[in-house]
Motif scaffolding. Structure first.
Motif, PDB file in Angstrom:
ATOM      1  N   ASP A 329       0.797  -1.223   0.000  1.00 52.93           N
ATOM      2  CA  ASP A 329       0.000   0.000   0.000  1.00 52.93           C
ATOM      3  C   ASP A 329       0.832   1.276   0.000  1.00 52.93           C
ATOM      4  O   ASP A 329       0.293   2.363  -0.225  1.00 52.93           O
ATOM      5  CB  ASP A 329      -0.941   0.005   1.209  1.00 52.93           C
ATOM      6  CG  ASP A 329      -2.013  -1.070   1.099  1.00 52.93           C
ATOM      7  OD1 ASP A 329      -2.700  -1.097   0.066  1.00 52.93           O
ATOM      8  OD2 ASP A 329      -2.146  -1.888   2.028  1.00 52.93           O
ATOM      9  N   GLU A 330       2.149   1.172   0.235  1.00 51.84           N
ATOM     10  CA  GLU A 330       2.983   2.369   0.308  1.00 51.84           C
ATOM     11  C   GLU A 330       4.191   2.343  -0.614  1.00 51.84           C
ATOM     12  O   GLU A 330       4.863   3.358  -0.773  1.00 51.84           O
ATOM     13  CB  GLU A 330       3.464   2.573   1.752  1.00 51.84           C
ATOM     14  CG  GLU A 330       2.345   2.799   2.755  1.00 51.84           C
ATOM     15  CD  GLU A 330       2.860   2.985   4.168  1.00 51.84           C
ATOM     16  OE1 GLU A 330       3.024   4.146   4.586  1.00 51.84           O
ATOM     17  OE2 GLU A 330       3.111   1.973   4.840  1.00 51.84           O
ATOM     18  N   VAL A 331       4.485   1.200  -1.211  1.00 47.62           N
ATOM     19  CA  VAL A 331       5.654   1.056  -2.083  1.00 47.62           C
ATOM     20  C   VAL A 331       5.186   0.705  -3.489  1.00 47.62           C
ATOM     21  O   VAL A 331       4.391  -0.218  -3.677  1.00 47.62           O
ATOM     22  CB  VAL A 331       6.615  -0.028  -1.559  1.00 47.62           C
ATOM     23  CG1 VAL A 331       7.780  -0.221  -2.521  1.00 47.62           C
ATOM     24  CG2 VAL A 331       7.127   0.347  -0.171  1.00 47.62           C
ATOM     25  N   ALA A 332       5.685   1.454  -4.463  1.00 46.93           N
ATOM     26  CA  ALA A 332       5.263   1.271  -5.852  1.00 46.93           C
ATOM     27  C   ALA A 332       6.336   0.559  -6.659  1.00 46.93           C
ATOM     28  O   ALA A 332       7.533   0.708  -6.411  1.00 46.93           O
ATOM     29  CB  ALA A 332       4.947   2.618  -6.488  1.00 46.93           C
ATOM     30  N   GLU A 333       5.879  -0.215  -7.623  1.00 49.35           N
ATOM     31  CA  GLU A 333       6.778  -0.780  -8.626  1.00 49.35           C
ATOM     32  C   GLU A 333       6.826   0.134  -9.844  1.00 49.35           C
ATOM     33  O   GLU A 333       7.832   0.223 -10.526  1.00 49.35           O
ATOM     34  CB  GLU A 333       6.303  -2.175  -9.031  1.00 49.35           C
ATOM     35  CG  GLU A 333       7.225  -2.879 -10.007  1.00 49.35           C
ATOM     36  CD  GLU A 333       6.729  -4.264 -10.377  1.00 49.35           C
ATOM     37  OE1 GLU A 333       7.466  -4.983 -11.075  1.00 49.35           O
ATOM     38  OE2 GLU A 333       5.603  -4.631  -9.982  1.00 49.35           O
ATOM     39  N   HIS A 334       5.718   0.819 -10.084  1.00 51.78           N
ATOM     40  CA  HIS A 334       5.659   1.759 -11.209  1.00 51.78           C
ATOM     41  C   HIS A 334       4.760   2.928 -10.843  1.00 51.78           C
ATOM     42  O   HIS A 334       3.696   2.750 -10.243  1.00 51.78           O
ATOM     43  CB  HIS A 334       5.106   1.068 -12.458  1.00 51.78           C
ATOM     44  CG  HIS A 334       4.787   2.031 -13.570  1.00 51.78           C
ATOM     45  ND1 HIS A 334       3.499   2.378 -13.909  1.00 51.78           N
ATOM     46  CD2 HIS A 334       5.594   2.738 -14.397  1.00 51.78           C
ATOM     47  CE1 HIS A 334       3.529   3.246 -14.908  1.00 51.78           C
ATOM     48  NE2 HIS A 334       4.785   3.481 -15.215  1.00 51.78           N
ATOM     49  N   ILE A 335       5.202   4.137 -11.180  1.00 49.24           N
ATOM     50  CA  ILE A 335       4.380   5.334 -11.042  1.00 49.24           C
ATOM     51  C   ILE A 335       4.264   5.970 -12.422  1.00 49.24           C
ATOM     52  O   ILE A 335       5.243   6.051 -13.159  1.00 49.24           O
ATOM     53  CB  ILE A 335       4.973   6.328 -10.021  1.00 49.24           C
ATOM     54  CG1 ILE A 335       6.467   6.564 -10.283  1.00 49.24           C
ATOM     55  CG2 ILE A 335       4.750   5.828  -8.603  1.00 49.24           C
ATOM     56  CD1 ILE A 335       7.115   7.571  -9.345  1.00 49.24           C
ATOM     57  N   PRO A 336       3.066   6.403 -12.820  1.00 47.82           N
ATOM     58  CA  PRO A 336       2.879   6.928 -14.176  1.00 47.82           C
ATOM     59  C   PRO A 336       3.524   8.293 -14.358  1.00 47.82           C
ATOM     60  O   PRO A 336       3.668   9.074 -13.406  1.00 47.82           O
ATOM     61  CB  PRO A 336       1.355   7.005 -14.312  1.00 47.82           C
ATOM     62  CG  PRO A 336       0.860   7.151 -12.914  1.00 47.82           C
ATOM     63  CD  PRO A 336       1.818   6.376 -12.048  1.00 47.82           C
ATOM     64  N   GLY A 337       3.906   8.584 -15.584  1.00 45.18           N
ATOM     65  CA  GLY A 337       4.606   9.827 -15.890  1.00 45.18           C
ATOM     66  C   GLY A 337       3.796  11.077 -15.647  1.00 45.18           C
ATOM     67  O   GLY A 337       4.360  12.168 -15.543  1.00 45.18           O
TER      68      GLY A 337
END
Length: 585
Positions: A329-337
């Motif tokens: 819930d707090e760590v991303a593998e990908h964030i959109p541009g």
């Protein structure tokens, strides 16, 4: 009758049609029946007061009870450890998606905890709630004087005042937070450079720059890179004198992002797109996430705003849009541009964005390169931007073609992150994309006897490659071959259409689950969404294969040096020998 009696009353904020239905009752009747009952109650409340806000007060034991029909997500949460509370609050934000999150009940018992500890616990809860973007909180309770079933409750004291209305320390704590500004002040305000790269964006450019002008964050600059637009984008940008405008010939998205980075003077570099509208507190929550951790990159969600016609509304809920992928819930593998920010030094360390990616794929490449370097990407669900999707079917399919090309280019840089069908192999869960709702089943409840644990742990298995197969170009190609073979053999036509019927059935299920704007909801909209669910992956796959083949033709075959050592052949023994470098010594 209760809603009608309160209709128009100025102090009535919202109605809750229920509160904490016991988990064994929900399990016994089934969550679908309970959900339908609550939905019916909400309709009754809306009929009595159409302009009122209505919700249901859920709690962790029945987290699996979906109430996406309410006006806001409401949860009662009793967790005294700040770390646990913040983690669960992050989870609730992801459950709320694009709806406000209200913590409808929390508190602490001053008999068991003591009055000072009660004040400290409430301080932690309130600070965490507002720092993480909760829309509101309700503290339980005002007074220790409490009755249940006509009898006084005397073995706990959750009140901010005691039975004689004497103020406790918790009263002053709550008063401080309820009279303070929201979002709370940050300990510092490092300068943020917001970079917007624009190419032929006159449809949304004005809304984007108007929203960035009104950000509540006190220390930021906005850099607009006009990447060779041929429409009115440049003229619109020139109306805003607060921005730093850079205009260049068209060189592609990644180059434009790097040009903005070179011109930036901030410690934190934030990117959003020209078709986005930022929430006023966007940077406050983004920077707050940086300051409360040692993260070097942070992203946030992007949601499609309401559209004014049927086709854009259908495109907005169709799969294939920019999404975030979360490992937890707090760590991303990908964030959109369209909603990402970085510490400047880290972005410069990896060399910025790869100019290879002219329209898409740059954000995926950057995220994977950061993770390969050992950095963790954070996620702030309160750092929201509203992202306009494509407004025609033609533009939507063109976007999917662009994503297919980008995937092919990313593949050659990160081949280990793709599956056998050359699709991105994500370790986390994809949020904000309809395809995940189609492919994933309901989460499995396994916490506590008969699922009655206080805090449910919901197991959601990641989507496997098999679950995506019916939407792939490969599946449909095999389906065509199977159809031709069966028809040539004089077989059953219905049997021959089985692969396509499976694909079309899943598309229909996805269209029925799609949250289409109620103004346009109907058979026509459902059919259009089903068509886009089917066509989008096919167009994307076709373009991906075309670009993979094109790029493979540029790859030079690996050459080997000729063997200059002659083999020593012993015909009598039927053997030959060669000397290696270790033997030559």
């Amino acid at each position: 009758r209760g809603v009608k009696a309160c209709r128009g009353y100025p102090a009535a904020f919202a109605y809750l049609v229920g509160n904490e239905i016991p988990s064994d009752i929900v399990r016994w009747h089934g969550s679908k029946k309970v959900r339908a009952f609550l939905k019916e109650l909400m309709a009754v409340a809306k009929d009595s007061d159409p302009d009122a806000l209505v919700s249901y007060a859920n709690y962790p034991s029945t987290e699996y009870l979906e109430t996406d029909f309410t006006d806001f997500l409401s949860f009662n949460v009793y967790l005294h450890r700040e770390e646990d509370f913040r983690r669960y609050l992050a989870r609730l934000h992801n459950l709320a998606v694009d709806k406000p999150l209200v913590l409808s009940e929390f508190g602490a018992d001053s008999i068991r905890e003591g009055t000072q500890a009660q004040a400290k616990i409430l301080s932690q809860k309130l600070s965490s709630s507002f720092e993480m973007g909760a829309a509101g909180t309700i503290v339980f309770s005002w007074t220790d004087e409490w009755f249940t079933g006509g009898f006084a409750v005397e073995d706990w004291a959750f009140g901010l005042v005691d039975r004689d209305r004497v103020l406790k320390p918790a009263f002053h704590t709550v008063q401080k937070y309820f009279t303070a500004s929201v979002p709370p002040e940050l300990p510092e305000y490092p300068k943020v450079s917001v970079i917007v790269c624009a190419y032929n964006a006159d449809r949304t450019m004005d809304s984007c720059l108007a929203s960035l002008k009104d950000l509540s964050y006190p220390n930021y600059e906005v850099i607009v890179v006009n990447d060779g637009s041929t429409d009115q984008t440049l003229e619109i940008a020139q109306r805003y004198d607060y921005i730093h405008l850079i205009s260049q010939e068209n060189k592609g998205l990644s180059v434009a992002r790097n040009v903005g980075l070179a011109a930036a003077t901030g410690e934190i570099i934030a990117y959003t797109d020209s078709d986005c509208v930022a929430e006023p507190d966007w940077l406050n929550y983004m920077v707050g996430k940086f300051l409360s951790s040692d993260l070097k990159a942070v992203g946030g969600p992007n949601f499609p705003p309401p559209e004014d016609s049927l086709i854009p509304s259908c495109v907005a809920v169709s799969p294939g849009g920019p999404t975030h992928v979360l490992l937890n819930d707090e760590v991303a593998e990908h964030i959109p541009g369209c909603n990402m920010a970085f510490r400047r030094e880290v972005l410069e360390e990896i060399g910025g964005f790869d100019p290879l990616f002219r329209a898409a794929g740059d954000d995926v490449d950057v995220c994977w390169r950061l993770q390969d370097k050992g950095y963790t990407i954070g996620f702030s669900p309160a750092a929201v931007v509203w992202h306009f999707r494509r407004n025609t079917i033609k533009d939507y399919l063109k976007q999917q073609r662009g994503y297919g090309k980008a995937e092919a280019l990313v593949y050659f840089k990160h081949p280990d992150r793709f599956n056998l069908l050359a699709q991105s192999r994500w370790l986390g869960r994809i949020y904000g994309d309809l395809s995940s709702a189609i492919l994933l089943g309901k989460p499995i409840i396994y916490s506590g006897v008969f699922g009655r644990g206080l805090f449910q742990t919901l197991y959601e298995p990641p989507a496997s490659m098999l679950s995506y197969l019916p939407f792939t170009l490969e599946w449909n190609l095999v389906g065509v071959i199977f159809l031709v073979c069966v028809l040539l053999a004089g077989g059953n036509v219905l049997l021959a259409l089985t692969p396509f019927l499976l694909s079309w059935s899943l598309c229909a299920i996805g269209a029925l689950r799609a949250k289409i704007d109620p103004r346009f909801r109907g058979p026509k909209a459902r059919l259009l969404v089903a068509l886009l669910i089917y066509l989008g992956p096919l167009v994307r796959s076709w373009e991906r294969y075309c670009w993979r083949i094109r790029e493979l033709t540029k790859v030079e075959p690996v050459g080997f040096e000729e063997v200059i050592q002659k083999r020593r052949i012993c015909w009598q023994e039927g053997a030959f020998s060669l000397s290696y470098w270790t033997e030559a010594a």
